[in-house]
Motif scaffolding. Structure first.
Motif: not given
Length: 474
Positions: A35-43, A198-199, A207-213
């Motif tokens: 939700x924080x990331x969606x908020x950063x995107x302005x949704x 990554x954020x 430590x980071x994301x699993x890159x390939x979705x």
């Protein structure tokens, strides 16, 4: 919806209970970060969803009633009831239970693995304390179940600690694979919004994301690596415990009174049962790997319950079993005591026979002939059959002289043992620092995600500071 009774009993209710008992904080962490990331995107309504999630996490989650199928939908129902459909729907934009569940599972297992690592480091500290407190205490060690050569108790314990240090490193490596975030992978192709994955990972202390979705929701090797490391730890502990049990039977090691049990029939007995129970747990770890391997075997490379919900309970059980084995071993070691006279119960001239061979070889006798002559002088290593003076033989066979001749790297010589102890302490300190850094990352993330009342204008700054701080740790 009316669920079939069998499905409800063996799947829905069981999984809901486990999630309610163990996973709820991780669900709130993952949903809040998203939700924080969606908020950063302005949704729209995303910021309100952050506040709602932070408040809702302080309230008890309902028990399983069958109205909703899992904890995620239970949280959604609570959001919709108290904050409205817009807020409840906001946090679901682009979110799948595929990436959410795998994020939650990994976060839960990461926390359990970090706790186990802390237990293992304490056990290693206990082993080193015993080594330091028993410097130079002689012991007869066995090969092929027969008395072989003398050593010292601290030399033996330093060897055990070296083995446990490698188990620690294997757990760290498994944790490195496990400690990656699937969040933002959505069902498998990736979220339809420009999320910074990554954020998201940093917000959750990964430590980071699993890159390939697809890999993020389909991989099961994180479970296999963790199970393999735990099985290896079980093997190491079992070998150490077997030795302690042998010494307990020989009167060379005595467990603490609070860890022993008497006999119901034989009043003279005080049984070292803590060692037996610890070895049972260690043995169970060895069998824990196979169910995880079977759950991954012959499954397609997509999101499946086999390698997601299916692996969670077996891994959780393995982590509990590992904790029990480590903690029981540590307690036995800390509360027990070694008895030097028992450690040398099997001492005889025969355990120094190889040293007599070396003495003759140093005098110029060909090694095969020296070997034959010493073998012919057994039992007792009679000097007249060896062709040496009794005083010379006794001086050469002195235990302290035996140890002093072995000043090789890792050997039983006093200087070598002192260096090994120093190196073991340094290695343990480095592992403690690595663990502290990982735990600090998780604590920092959790403090931010659980903050109920960020000050006006501070939300973005604190979040940015946290992310930058964790990037610096990277």
């Amino acid at each position: 919806m009316r669920w079939h009774g069998v499905f409800r009993r063996f799947v829905l209710a069981r999984h809901y209970r486990f999630a309610r008992e163990a996973l709820v904080p991780h669900f709130f962490d993952a949903l809040t970060a998203y939700a924080l990331e969606l908020s950063r995107l302005g949704l729209p309504y995303a910021k309100e969803a952050v506040a709602a999630l932070r408040e809702l996490r302080t309230l008890p989650l309902p028990s399983f009633t069958g109205e909703v199928e899992d904890v995620f939908f239970s949280i959604q129902a609570q959001l919709a009831e108290h904050w409205g459909e817009e807020v409840a729907g906001a946090v679901r934009r682009g979110l799948s239970r595929n990436d959410l569940d795998l994020t939650v599972f990994r976060a839960y297992l990461r926390d359990r693995a970090l706790a186990l690592l802390a237990d293992l480091l304490r056990l290693r500290q206990g082993v080193l304390r015993q080594a330091e407190g028993h410097r130079g205490v002689a012991v007869v060690l066995f090969t092929h179940h027969r008395p072989a050569q003398p050593s010292t108790l601290d030399h033996y314990l330093l060897g055990v600690e070296s083995l446990l240090a490698r188990d620690t490193e294997r757990l760290f490596r498994a944790l490195s694979t496990l400690n990656r975030s699937p969040l933002g992978a959505s069902a498998l192709a990736g979220a339809p919004y420009p999320l910074d994955r990554k954020r998201l990972a940093l917000l959750l202390g990964f430590e980071g994301p699993v890159e390939n979705t697809l890999d993020a929701v389909a991989s099961g090797d994180y479970a296999l690596e963790l199970a393999s490391a735990l099985a290896g730890l079980g093997a190491s502990l079992s070998r150490f415990l077997t030795d302690l049990l042998f010494w307990a039977g020989q009167g060379a090691f005595q467990v603490g009174e609070g860890l022993a049990q008497g006999s119901s029939f034989m009043p003279q007995k005080q049984n070292p049962v803590v060692l037996e129970h610890a070895r049972i747990y260690a043995g169970r770890l060895l069998g824990g790997y196979h169910p995880l391997a079977f759950l991954n075997h012959n499954t397609p490379f997509t999101d499946l319950n086999d390698h997601s919900t299916g692996v969670l309970e077996p891994l959780a059980e393995m982590l509990f079993v590992a904790e029990a084995a480590v903690e029981l071993t540590r307690a036995a070691l800390e509360e027990g005591r070694f008895l030097p006279e028992g450690l040398l119960a099997e001492f005889s001239p025969e355990v120094l026979a190889s040293e007599a061979v070396d003495l003759l070889a140093r005098k110029g006798l060909p090694l095969p002939e020296a070997y034959r002559r010493v073998k012919g002088a057994l039992p007792g290593l009679r000097p007249e059959l060896l062709g040496v003076e009794r005083e010379e033989l006794l001086a050469w066979m002195d235990l302290e002289a035996f140890f002093a001749r072995r000043e090789v790297l890792g050997g039983v010589g006093p200087k070598a043992r002192a260096e090994a102890l120093k190196g073991a302490k340094k290695r343990l300190k480095a592992h403690r620092e690595a663990l502290a850094a990982l735990r600090a990352r998780v604590r920092l993330s959790r403090r931010w995600l659980q903050d109920l009342e960020p000050q006006e204008g501070q939300e973005g700054a604190e979040e940015e500071g946290q992310v930058k701080g964790q990037e610096h740790q990277e």
